[in-house]
Design a protein around this motif. Structure first.
Motif, mmCIF file in Angstrom:
data_model
loop_
_atom_site.group_PDB
_atom_site.id
_atom_site.type_symbol
_atom_site.label_atom_id
_atom_site.label_comp_id
_atom_site.label_asym_id
_atom_site.label_seq_id
_atom_site.Cartn_x
_atom_site.Cartn_y
_atom_site.Cartn_z
ATOM 1 N N GLU A 154 0.817 -1.208 0.000
ATOM 2 C CA GLU A 154 0.000 0.000 0.000
ATOM 3 C C GLU A 154 0.858 1.269 0.000
ATOM 4 O OE1 GLU A 154 -2.498 -1.297 3.462
ATOM 5 O OE2 GLU A 154 -4.146 -0.751 2.110
ATOM 6 N N ALA A 155 2.013 1.209 0.684
ATOM 7 C CA ALA A 155 2.910 2.365 0.709
ATOM 8 C C ALA A 155 3.642 2.527 -0.619
ATOM 9 C CB ALA A 155 3.921 2.210 1.843
ATOM 10 N N PHE A 156 3.828 1.411 -1.333
ATOM 11 C CA PHE A 156 4.604 1.449 -2.569
ATOM 12 C C PHE A 156 3.786 1.987 -3.748
ATOM 13 C CE2 PHE A 156 6.451 -0.343 -6.445
ATOM 14 C CZ PHE A 156 7.804 -0.038 -6.259
ATOM 15 N N ILE A 157 2.500 1.731 -3.761
ATOM 16 C CA ILE A 157 1.651 2.103 -4.908
ATOM 17 C C ILE A 157 1.749 3.593 -5.252
ATOM 18 C CG2 ILE A 157 -0.736 2.254 -5.720
ATOM 19 C CD1 ILE A 157 -1.197 -0.439 -4.227
ATOM 20 N N PRO A 158 1.633 4.518 -4.314
ATOM 21 C CA PRO A 158 1.785 5.941 -4.674
ATOM 22 C C PRO A 158 3.191 6.277 -5.170
ATOM 23 C CG PRO A 158 1.553 5.679 -2.289
ATOM 24 C CD PRO A 158 1.209 4.366 -2.901
ATOM 25 N N LYS A 159 4.205 5.546 -4.682
ATOM 26 C CA LYS A 159 5.565 5.758 -5.182
ATOM 27 C C LYS A 159 5.657 5.361 -6.652
ATOM 28 C CE LYS A 159 7.802 4.700 -0.742
ATOM 29 N NZ LYS A 159 8.772 3.777 -0.070
ATOM 30 N N ALA A 160 5.004 4.253 -7.007
ATOM 31 C CA ALA A 160 5.004 3.802 -8.398
ATOM 32 C C ALA A 160 4.283 4.805 -9.293
ATOM 33 C CB ALA A 160 4.346 2.423 -8.504
ATOM 34 N N GLU A 161 3.160 5.342 -8.818
ATOM 35 C CA GLU A 161 2.416 6.340 -9.589
ATOM 36 C C GLU A 161 3.254 7.598 -9.794
ATOM 37 O OE1 GLU A 161 -0.527 6.096 -11.141
ATOM 38 O OE2 GLU A 161 -0.431 3.966 -10.594
ATOM 39 N N ALA A 162 3.985 7.992 -8.762
ATOM 40 C CA ALA A 162 4.842 9.174 -8.878
ATOM 41 C C ALA A 162 5.987 8.914 -9.852
ATOM 42 C CB ALA A 162 5.396 9.550 -7.500
ATOM 43 N N ALA A 189 3.868 -8.678 -8.665
ATOM 44 C CA ALA A 189 4.395 -8.916 -7.318
ATOM 45 C C ALA A 189 3.269 -9.167 -6.319
ATOM 46 C CB ALA A 189 5.245 -7.731 -6.865
ATOM 47 N N ALA A 190 2.180 -8.400 -6.434
ATOM 48 C CA ALA A 190 1.056 -8.545 -5.508
ATOM 49 C C ALA A 190 0.412 -9.921 -5.631
ATOM 50 C CB ALA A 190 0.027 -7.449 -5.770
ATOM 51 N N ILE A 191 0.207 -10.374 -6.875
ATOM 52 C CA ILE A 191 -0.408 -11.688 -7.083
ATOM 53 C C ILE A 191 0.557 -12.799 -6.696
ATOM 54 C CG2 ILE A 191 -1.330 -13.263 -8.827
ATOM 55 C CD1 ILE A 191 -2.423 -10.857 -10.330
ATOM 56 N N TYR A 192 1.811 -12.641 -7.096
ATOM 57 C CA TYR A 192 2.806 -13.676 -6.821
ATOM 58 C C TYR A 192 2.912 -13.928 -5.319
ATOM 59 C CZ TYR A 192 6.882 -16.443 -8.275
ATOM 60 O OH TYR A 192 7.742 -17.471 -8.574
ATOM 61 N N PHE A 193 2.839 -12.864 -4.542
ATOM 62 C CA PHE A 193 2.999 -12.995 -3.092
ATOM 63 C C PHE A 193 1.980 -13.951 -2.496
ATOM 64 C CE2 PHE A 193 2.217 -12.007 1.298
ATOM 65 C CZ PHE A 193 3.486 -11.900 1.824
ATOM 66 N N ILE A 194 0.728 -13.833 -2.898
ATOM 67 C CA ILE A 194 -0.319 -14.617 -2.237
ATOM 68 C C ILE A 194 -0.394 -16.058 -2.728
ATOM 69 C CG2 ILE A 194 -1.724 -12.602 -1.684
ATOM 70 C CD1 ILE A 194 -3.502 -13.270 -4.054
ATOM 71 N N TYR A 195 0.336 -16.376 -3.798
ATOM 72 C CA TYR A 195 0.314 -17.755 -4.306
ATOM 73 C C TYR A 195 1.668 -18.443 -4.177
ATOM 74 C CZ TYR A 195 -4.288 -16.586 -6.124
ATOM 75 O OH TYR A 195 -5.607 -16.201 -6.239
ATOM 76 N N THR A 196 2.423 -18.078 -3.160
ATOM 77 C CA THR A 196 3.685 -18.753 -2.883
ATOM 78 C C THR A 196 3.697 -19.176 -1.422
ATOM 79 O OG1 THR A 196 4.626 -16.515 -2.671
ATOM 80 C CG2 THR A 196 5.154 -17.732 -4.661
ATOM 81 N N PRO A 197 4.505 -20.204 -1.084
ATOM 82 C CA PRO A 197 4.491 -20.738 0.294
ATOM 83 C C PRO A 197 4.848 -19.686 1.334
ATOM 84 C CG PRO A 197 5.671 -22.213 -1.195
ATOM 85 C CD PRO A 197 5.420 -20.953 -1.959
ATOM 86 N N ARG A 204 -9.274 -13.787 2.235
ATOM 87 C CA ARG A 204 -9.623 -12.830 1.186
ATOM 88 C C ARG A 204 -10.039 -11.493 1.799
ATOM 89 N NH1 ARG A 204 -9.635 -9.600 -1.858
ATOM 90 N NH2 ARG A 204 -10.320 -9.487 -4.033
ATOM 91 N N GLU A 205 -10.676 -11.536 2.955
ATOM 92 C CA GLU A 205 -11.127 -10.310 3.606
ATOM 93 C C GLU A 205 -9.955 -9.453 4.096
ATOM 94 O OE1 GLU A 205 -12.336 -13.357 4.208
ATOM 95 O OE2 GLU A 205 -14.152 -13.019 3.003
ATOM 96 N N GLN A 206 -8.794 -10.061 4.247
ATOM 97 C CA GLN A 206 -7.629 -9.327 4.741
ATOM 98 C C GLN A 206 -6.802 -8.686 3.629
ATOM 99 O OE1 GLN A 206 -6.141 -12.759 7.012
ATOM 100 N NE2 GLN A 206 -6.296 -11.550 8.878
ATOM 101 N N TYR A 207 -7.159 -8.960 2.365
ATOM 102 C CA TYR A 207 -6.437 -8.336 1.262
ATOM 103 C C TYR A 207 -6.658 -6.821 1.292
ATOM 104 C CZ TYR A 207 -6.036 -12.916 -1.128
ATOM 105 O OH TYR A 207 -5.747 -14.208 -1.467
ATOM 106 N N PRO A 208 -5.628 -6.033 1.031
ATOM 107 C CA PRO A 208 -5.838 -4.581 0.937
ATOM 108 C C PRO A 208 -6.658 -4.220 -0.300
ATOM 109 C CG PRO A 208 -3.572 -5.159 0.398
ATOM 110 C CD PRO A 208 -4.212 -6.409 0.895
ATOM 111 N N ALA A 209 -7.125 -2.992 -0.355
ATOM 112 C CA ALA A 209 -8.035 -2.544 -1.421
ATOM 113 C C ALA A 209 -7.432 -2.705 -2.813
ATOM 114 C CB ALA A 209 -8.423 -1.091 -1.175
ATOM 115 N N TYR A 210 -6.126 -2.629 -2.921
ATOM 116 C CA TYR A 210 -5.485 -2.732 -4.240
ATOM 117 C C TYR A 210 -5.920 -3.982 -4.987
ATOM 118 C CZ TYR A 210 -1.942 -3.605 -7.802
ATOM 119 O OH TYR A 210 -1.314 -3.881 -8.990
ATOM 120 N N TYR A 211 -6.100 -5.094 -4.288
ATOM 121 C CA TYR A 211 -6.454 -6.357 -4.941
ATOM 122 C C TYR A 211 -7.820 -6.291 -5.616
ATOM 123 C CZ TYR A 211 -2.379 -8.696 -2.965
ATOM 124 O OH TYR A 211 -1.089 -9.074 -2.665
#
Length: 458
Positions: A154-162, A189-197, A204-211
């Protein structure tokens, strides 16, 4: 230092048989230093149809330097890595004819420097992106969990937009491409994170809004994604996320159709489909599953890839003689396929550490109970490694697993013969010891029960 690099460059040119050509074409060079122990070689990859293809390799010199010289470089993304695994986070850089690029490989990071505006900007992005990439892709190197990753995302997304707003090189096509890459990188990266050990996994309810923004009506419409060496994997990860989070209940056997529908470009559909060919071990199932999608195999290479897979698995066709395995059971007695002649044999290839395997056990037990009295042998073949044999024994006893419990001591001959590289895998053999299918439905699917009833005589 200059003499050492020149020696390396000359060796690469001569080994590729390109010395003469180098005299007339602008030479592009990639060089750098590797600050990692036990690394002796560096690999260079170029991109073909959205996948990395090994282009050249060279050994490090005494000072741990490497260099490549390309007299025929084409503009676009290339990758370097300290090993030849395409899933080992190789370093991406942008190359043009006649350009010189330096890529230094460190233990946990890389540095890209070059004279072009493209690489100066890309180097900045790669350094930024490592904040997100490390916990996503290097899950085996640290205890990264969602409690730390989600806030970082969540902190990285605005950095990427900038950062996207700063993309303004003289190369307009590159500017547009890099903006697309930035968005794709974050999503990947966001998708990869949730599908690796992980040690713990979020609900699903704990995913941040970005998903919630990832799934879109038109996705992968732009074939420029194929300029990335992991484009196919990005599509595969996205369609997995799409199938699991689109809110649509997918009927059995329609997962591929649903996944393909998530990609809006027909060329990309075809490349996505051919990337999954090697998962098929049953010729009959391959032909059945791909029949509705052959219209998307538009290129000669895609068609050829499909035919190669058909040829590769033809020996597993229905009616072919099966491999006569022989492994010890829970009591140490050897059980072979030949000893089960006269019965239909269902083999469940599994391991105690495999959660999808364990999820099938209740369904398998229910199936055994429902078909009790039929001429069917239910064989569970553990591929747990030798160090985990006791875990297997304890698990079998604790869970009171029925059927024939065999121990294969890792991915041994049976797994190699049937090219089993992911589990669970279910295989069915008829009463004569011939192949019925080496990629059977799972016990949780009603098709398996119907198949076993048909083979056993109802």
């Amino acid at each position: 230092m200059k003499i050492r690099y020149q020696s390396l460059l000359t060796a690469v040119i001569l080994s590729a048989g390109l010395h003469a050509a180098a005299q007339t074409k602008p030479m592009a060079t990639i060089r750098g230093k590797v600050d990692k122990e036990k690394v002796a070689k560096v690999y260079l990859f170029h991109v073909a149809q959205g996948e990395m293809t090994e282009y050249a390799t060279t050994r490090l010199d005494a000072g741990r330097n490497y260099a490549f010289a390309l007299p025929d470089a084409k503009e676009g993304f290339y990758y370097v890595s300290d090993n030849n695994s395409r899933r080992s986070l190789p370093t991406r850089f942008y190359l043009k004819p006649g350009e010189n690029v330096t890529v230094d490989i460190h233990a946990t990071s890389t540095d890209i420097t070059g004279s072009s505006p493209e690489n100066k900007l890309l180097g900045q992005w790669e350094k930024m992106y490592s904040e997100l990439a490390a916990p996503s892709f290097r899950f085996f190197e640290g205890n990264y969990d969602y409690k730390t990753f989600f806030p970082a995302l969540e902190a990285f997304i605005p950095k990427a937009e900038a950062f996207k707003k700063q993309i303004n090189t003289p190369n307009k096509s590159f500017n547009s491409l890099l903006r697309m890459v930035v968005d794709s990188d974050v999503e990947y990266a966001a998708i990869y994170f949730i599908y690796t050990p992980r040690s713990i996994h979020p609900t699903r309810e704990q995913y941040p809004a970005y998903y919630n923004s990832i799934i879109q009506k038109e996705k992968f419409c732009d074939t420029r994604i194929l300029q990335l060496g992991d484009a196919i994997d990005r599509m595969e990860r996205y369609t997995m996320f799409y199938n699991m989070n689109s809110g649509v209940k997918i009927a059995a056997g329609e997962h591929m159709q649903h996944a393909v529908s998530a990609i809006c470009n027909d060329t990309l559909k075809g490349l996505f489909l051919t990337a999954g060919l090697d998962r098929y071990k049953s010729l009959e199932k391959l032909r059945t599953d791909y029949a509705p999608f052959m219209k998307y195999l538009l290129t000669d290479s895609a068609k050829a890839k499909y035919l190669r897979q058909e040829s590769a698995i033809a020996s597993y066709a229905k009616g072919e003689k099966a491999y006569n395995f022989a492994y010890p059971d829970i009591n140490g007695d050897t059980v072979s396929l030949a000893s089960l002649k006269g019965k239909v044999v269902l083999v469940d290839t599994w391991a105690t550490w495999c959660m999808p395997c364990r999820a099938e056990i209740p369904h398998l037990q229910k199936l055994e109970e429902e078909l009790r009295g039929k001429s069917i042998a239910f064989v569970s073949l553990s591929v747990d490694e030798a160090k985990d044999k006791n875990k297997w024994v304890e698990f079998v006893k604790k869970e009171k697993l029925s059927g024939i419990q065999l121990y294969a001591k890792g991915f041994s001959e049976f797994a190699h013969y049937y090219k089993i590289n992911s589990i669970p895998r279910f295989l069915v053999f008829d009463k004569a010891g011939n192949i019925v299918t080496v990629d059977a439905p799972r016990p949780s699917q009603p098709e398996l029960k119907a198949l076993l009833l048909q083979l056993s005589g109802g």
